[in-house]
Scaffold this active site. Structure first.
Site, PDB file in Angstrom:
ATOM      1  N   THR A  42       0.851  -1.196   0.000  1.00 57.16           N
ATOM      2  CA  THR A  42       0.000   0.000   0.000  1.00 57.16           C
ATOM      3  C   THR A  42       0.882   1.239   0.000  1.00 57.16           C
ATOM      4  O   THR A  42       2.090   1.148  -0.283  1.00 57.16           O
ATOM      5  CB  THR A  42      -0.980  -0.035   1.191  1.00 57.16           C
ATOM      6  OG1 THR A  42      -1.946   1.003   1.035  1.00 57.16           O
ATOM      7  CG2 THR A  42      -0.277   0.142   2.525  1.00 57.16           C
ATOM      8  N   ASN A  43       0.315   2.400   0.295  1.00 55.23           N
ATOM      9  CA  ASN A  43       1.114   3.630   0.383  1.00 55.23           C
ATOM     10  C   ASN A  43       0.579   4.505   1.504  1.00 55.23           C
ATOM     11  O   ASN A  43      -0.345   4.107   2.219  1.00 55.23           O
ATOM     12  CB  ASN A  43       1.132   4.355  -0.959  1.00 55.23           C
ATOM     13  CG  ASN A  43      -0.262   4.736  -1.396  1.00 55.23           C
ATOM     14  OD1 ASN A  43      -0.972   5.447  -0.700  1.00 55.23           O
ATOM     15  ND2 ASN A  43      -0.680   4.216  -2.542  1.00 55.23           N
ATOM     16  N   ARG A  44       1.120   5.692   1.637  1.00 49.90           N
ATOM     17  CA  ARG A  44       0.842   6.512   2.818  1.00 49.90           C
ATOM     18  C   ARG A  44      -0.410   7.384   2.705  1.00 49.90           C
ATOM     19  O   ARG A  44      -0.660   8.220   3.565  1.00 49.90           O
ATOM     20  CB  ARG A  44       2.060   7.402   3.109  1.00 49.90           C
ATOM     21  CG  ARG A  44       3.275   6.618   3.556  1.00 49.90           C
ATOM     22  CD  ARG A  44       4.488   7.518   3.681  1.00 49.90           C
ATOM     23  NE  ARG A  44       4.154   8.763   4.343  1.00 49.90           N
ATOM     24  CZ  ARG A  44       4.638   9.957   4.006  1.00 49.90           C
ATOM     25  NH1 ARG A  44       5.469  10.065   2.993  1.00 49.90           N
ATOM     26  NH2 ARG A  44       4.290  11.032   4.660  1.00 49.90           N
ATOM     27  N   ALA A  83      -4.654   7.520  -4.354  1.00 48.36           N
ATOM     28  CA  ALA A  83      -3.289   7.106  -4.682  1.00 48.36           C
ATOM     29  C   ALA A  83      -3.297   5.589  -4.935  1.00 48.36           C
ATOM     30  O   ALA A  83      -2.896   4.800  -4.076  1.00 48.36           O
ATOM     31  CB  ALA A  83      -2.356   7.464  -3.525  1.00 48.36           C
TER      32      ALA A  83
END
Ligand code: PMT
Length: 405
Positions: free
Chosen positions: A210-212, A277
């Site tokens: 995943t990402n932030r 995102a």
């Protein structure tokens, strides 16, 4: 024509000495201004000065009897088109969070339904203290607007953040807030599709890539669009945020899920804003059971490219539709964003340099450059809620330029 009414609350920080000038400038800009001082503010400026500058009675004491103007004090709460608190001390902000109403200013601000714009000014350490930051975040989440203090020489002689912004900027912002209020309902009848948050690309039943992204940016857009009367669908990755009022939320996990939701929903949308995102890559295969340590040095995870959702949505763009993309960049911001503008068939791209403090992932503010066929416009640091309003204003203007009502 009735003049817009601003109630100017002044609290007891040293920057209160700028309040008479703020009042004078607002009057000059055509506003009716009423001032309320806290008791401590009177250590820095007088009621008489504020009355002279605002050309109206100024109130301090809750139990003071109304004079010739014959307005019940609480009536200012309903009369205000905007409530401006400048300067606001850390103490005042904390009282607002707690809902304390123990003097004229706290009571009136608690009773108002007008938009509230708070201009904090205080010692740097007090401003940066996590308690103050938490209080600001809590009030922002409730719709209170904040102006960032600037860096400058503070009362204690230190240079740091906490300085009251320029009077010009405060006055411009107050007037903007009132036009934003006037914009309420301007998106009525429009269908707006918004994406927010990260995606999760499973590796095995317990792990994912995943990402932030926290979803804050996209949720701010959805909340603002709903507040202004649009029919909003928010396609959200897994985030911990509450659903904004009046928004239809659909959760997705992966970029492929997002693609499915967006391609089936984009046709009926008038405006599409893609702040999510989505992960660009996913594991080529998803293990059915938890991957075990095999005793070697490591493991190789083979990734495959995910679809570009925004590019697919761009290919389906219909006449009169407005498409807004985002670009999370770490370098060559404008060039990268320009390439995305074309690739995603967007009307404009909101590019944010995610390496800058106060911008990008998981913060309440953002610093954006708007990239369109007309060029690049750099916006200052602002709350995500303000950027959301800005994006919607621009999208609506483009829609009108395309001949749509
Ligand atoms: O969620 P927050 O914590 O508030 O953070 C906000 C944010 C940094 C996530 C937001 O401001 C932002 O920049 N969103 C875009 C993030 C991103 O994926 O940027 P990108 O440059 O990789 O993608 C460009 C555009 O294509 C974006 O509109 C994105 O939604 C879209 N995209 C990207 C990849 C992909 N596979 N499909 C897409 O549709």
């Amino acid at each position: 024509m009735k003049k817009p009414c601003i109630v100017l609350g002044v609290t007891g920080g040293i920057a209160a000495y700028r309040a008479p000038d703020i009042a004078r400038r607002l009057v000059k800009a055509g506003c009716e201004v009423f001032c309320i001082l806290t008791k401590n503010a009177q250590n820095i400026i007088t009621k008489q000065t504020m009355e002279t500058m605002s050309k109206n009675p100024c109130v301090v004491d809750m139990f003071e009897s109304p004079k010739s103007w014959e307005v019940e004090h609480i009536a200012l709460a309903t009369r205000a088109d905007l409530f401006l608190i400048a300067p606001a001390t850390a103490n005042f902000i904390a009282k607002m969070v707690a809902g304390i109403a123990d003097d004229m200013l706290t009571t009136t601000v608690l009773a108002t339904k007008a938009p509230v714009l708070v201009v904090p000014a205080m010692n740097t350490n007090m401003y940066e203290n996590p308690i103050t930051q938490r209080n600001i975040a809590a009030l922002s989440a409730l719709g209170v607007r904040f102006m960032e203090p600037t860096e400058g020489m503070l009362a204690n002689g230190h240079i740091g953040k906490g300085h009251i912004p320029e009077i010009d900027d405060i006055v411009r912002r107050a007037l903007d807030e009132m036009s934003a209020k006037a914009a309420e309902g301007d998106l009525k009848g429009l269908k707006i599709l918004v994406t927010a948050g990260p995606t999760r690309e499973p590796i095995d039943p317990v792990r994912y890539i995943t990402n932030r992204s926290s979803g804050k940016m996209g949720y701010a857009v959805a909340a603002e669009a709903a507040r202004r009367g649009a029919e909003v669908t928010l396609v959200s990755g897994p985030v911990a945020l509450e659903k904004p009022d009046g928004v239809n939320r659909v959760f997705v996990q992966t970029t492929v899920d997002l693609l499915g939701e967006m391609t089936s929903r984009c046709e009926e949308a008038d405006i599409i804003i893609q702040s999510a995102a989505p992960a660009d890559f996913r594991p080529l295969t998803i293990a059915e059971t938890k991957i075990k340590k095999l005793g070697g040095d490591g493991m190789v995870l083979e990734l495959t490219q995910n679809p570009d959702v925004a590019a697919s949505v761009g290919k389906l763009k219909k006449e009169g539709q407005v498409i807004v993309g985002f670009a999370a960049e770490t370098n060559d911001i404008s060039e990268n964003a320009r390439a995305k503008l074309l690739r995603k068939n967007a009307d404009f791209i909101v590019a944010n340099d995610v390496t800058r403090p106060g911008a990008g992932f998981d913060v309440d503010t953002n610093i954006a450059s708007i990239v369109s066929s007309e060029g690049v416009e750099d916006l200052p640091l602002m709350q995500k809620s303000e950027l959301a309003a800005w994006i919607l204003d621009r999208a609506l203007a483009i829609r009108k330029a395309k001949g749509k009502p």
